[in-house]
Write an enzyme that holds these catalytic residues in place. Structure first.
Site, PDB file in Angstrom:
ATOM      1  CG  ASP A   1      40.750 -76.814 -34.815  1.00 32.22           C
ATOM      2  OD1 ASP A   1      41.941 -76.480 -34.623  1.00 32.22           O
ATOM      3  OD2 ASP A   1      40.052 -76.040 -35.409  1.00 32.22           O
TER       4      ASP A   1
ATOM      5  CG  ASP B   1      43.910 -73.307 -27.582  1.00 31.55           C
ATOM      6  OD1 ASP B   1      44.768 -72.788 -27.193  1.00 31.55           O
ATOM      7  OD2 ASP B   1      43.008 -72.756 -28.158  1.00 31.55           O
TER       8      ASP B   1
ATOM      9  CG  HIS C   1      41.169 -68.461 -35.294  1.00 31.10           C
ATOM     10  ND1 HIS C   1      41.907 -68.245 -34.123  1.00 31.10           N
ATOM     11  CD2 HIS C   1      41.402 -70.026 -35.861  1.00 31.10           C
ATOM     12  CE1 HIS C   1      42.551 -69.562 -33.748  1.00 31.10           C
ATOM     13  NE2 HIS C   1      42.213 -70.319 -34.669  1.00 31.10           N
TER      14      HIS C   1
HETATM   15  P1  13P Z   1      40.500 -69.629 -40.213  1.00 29.62           P
HETATM   16  O1  13P Z   1      39.437 -68.957 -39.698  1.00 29.62           O
HETATM   17  O2  13P Z   1      41.510 -68.658 -40.802  1.00 29.62           O
HETATM   18  O3  13P Z   1      39.970 -70.449 -41.232  1.00 29.62           O
HETATM   19  O4  13P Z   1      41.470 -70.437 -39.333  1.00 29.62           O
HETATM   20  C1  13P Z   1      40.821 -71.912 -39.156  1.00 29.62           C
HETATM   21  C2  13P Z   1      41.654 -72.381 -37.715  1.00 29.62           C
HETATM   22  O5  13P Z   1      42.628 -71.854 -37.422  1.00 29.62           O
HETATM   23  C3  13P Z   1      41.103 -73.739 -37.175  1.00 29.62           C
HETATM   24  O6  13P Z   1      41.903 -73.964 -36.012  1.00 29.62           O
HETATM   25  O1  G3H Z   2      39.546 -72.269 -34.855  1.00 26.75           O
HETATM   26  C1  G3H Z   2      38.303 -72.231 -34.961  1.00 26.75           C
HETATM   27  C2  G3H Z   2      37.690 -72.959 -36.034  1.00 26.75           C
HETATM   28  O2  G3H Z   2      37.156 -71.969 -37.183  1.00 26.75           O
HETATM   29  C3  G3H Z   2      36.522 -73.824 -35.385  1.00 26.75           C
HETATM   30  O3  G3H Z   2      35.450 -72.891 -35.319  1.00 26.75           O
HETATM   31  O4  G3H Z   2      34.782 -73.371 -32.859  1.00 26.75           O
HETATM   32  O5  G3H Z   2      32.974 -72.375 -34.205  1.00 26.75           O
HETATM   33  O6  G3H Z   2      33.743 -74.735 -34.764  1.00 26.75           O
HETATM   34  P1  G3H Z   2      34.061 -73.528 -34.409  1.00 26.75           P
HETATM   35 ZN    ZN Z   3      42.820 -72.287 -34.803  1.00 26.89          ZN
END
Ligand code: 13P
Ligand code: G3H
Ligand code: ZN
Length: 303
Positions: free
Chosen positions: A80, A102, A176
């Site tokens: 992610d 990203d 987010h």
């Molecule tokens: P949320 O913060 O809305 O849960 O989104 C998570 C997200 O987009 C992780 O990539």
């Molecule tokens: O998009 C962000 C996700 O909530 C992941 O968050 O980078 O703190 O693990 P993090």
């Molecule tokens: Zn995200």
């Protein structure tokens, strides 16, 4: 069973539902998500942020996801918000089956250049790539982008053509974290419809947590200080899926469920310090939240 991002999202695109992508950082959260997927007969994406890799370590997260993937439902292990090309390479070589690059914080041409590079590496290993165009608000990997820059449909067409990404994360009004809107949130569904018509490919919605009021109430009741959190209402998600979103990211709702359950337990049982007793209600509450989201996304019964 372990599958690729491309496989899981192409089926969702064809059949017009969305697969939930849930962030994992530890064992209990991973178990809660896979238990939900099994009970709902739903495909699922387990995703690790760069922060999760830093916290838990790549080998531990891979072992958790690969263990979860022994269940009969389709499972993707996805990176992610990958921004660091070295981390991306390591995940591709270690057996991640989906990668998000990203480059949304970069200039358009640089985003294209880097994304195309990641697509080349990933496709050589048969792995799909999610790109991002536009800026989703909120905190992304400690970088605060408060202003939402909506995805431009013409730019999206050019981006996909030049990068050959398999899925595209678009900005249509979400952000987010737990504070997405002031007042009740609305997504730009018209823009989504336009982008889907132009691209006809899997689209991704980030920052999509619902921040359910009952969860916030429980957390606050047991001491959380949350101010005025606001998520994306379920009906907006249902419309977004109808108009072509095929991957919905959720992390904040998992964090809230974890927090609410742990707070309740330690408040009610101050004499119990067994971590298994403390974490069990968290695992159960997260499973309940994830099951509900799978129903909202329409991925239940699609495994
Ligand atoms: P949320 O913060 O809305 O849960 O989104 C998570 C997200 O987009 C992780 O990539
Ligand atoms: O998009 C962000 C996700 O909530 C992941 O968050 O980078 O703190 O693990 P993090
Ligand atoms: Zn995200």
């Amino acid at each position: 069973m372990l599958v690729t991002l491309k496989q899981i999202l192409n089926k969702a695109n064809k059949e017009n539902y969305a697969v939930g992508a849930f962030n994992i950082n530890n064992m209990e959260v991973t178990q809660a998500i896979i238990n939900a997927a099994v009970s709902q007969k739903s495909p699922v994406i387990l995703q690790t942020s760069q922060g999760a890799l830093e916290y838990a370590g790549r080998d531990y997260l891979k072992a958790l996801a690969y263990t979860a993937a022994k269940q009969k439902v389709p499972v993707v292990l996805h990176l992610d918000h990958g921004r660091d090309l070295e981390i991306i390479k390591k995940c591709i070589n270690a057996g991640w089956t989906g990668i998000m690059y990203d480059g949304s914080h970069l200039a358009f041409e640089e985003n294209i250049k880097n994304t195309a590079k990641v697509v080349k590496w990933a496709h050589a290993k048969g792995i799909g790539v999610e790109g991002e165009l536009g800026t989703i608000g909120g905190a992304e990997e400690k970088i605060i982008a408060r202003e939402i820059i909506y995805t431009d449909p013409d730019a999206a067409v050019e981006f996909v053509k030049k990068t050959k990404v398999d899925a595209l994360a678009i900005a249509i009004g979400t952000s987010h974290g737990a504070y997405k809107f002031e007042g009740s949130g609305r997504l730009d569904l018209h823009l989504l419809k336009t982008i889907k018509q132009r691209l006809n490919m899997p689209l991704v919605l980030h920052g999509a947590s619902g921040v359910p009021a009952w969860l916030v109430t429980q957390a606050v009741r047991y001491g959380a200080q949350l101010g005025k959190p606001e998520g994306v209402p379920d009906d907006q998600i249902i419309h977004a899926v109808e108009y072509g979103i095929n991957k919905v990211n959720t992390d904040t709702d998992i964090r809230l469920a974890f927090d609410a359950a742990v707070r309740k337990f330690v408040a009610e049982k101050p004499e119990d310090f067994d971590p298994r007793h403390i974490l069990l209600p968290a695992r159960e509450l997260i499973q309940k939240v994830v099951e509900h989201r799978m129903q909202v996304f329409g991925s239940n019964g699609k495994a």
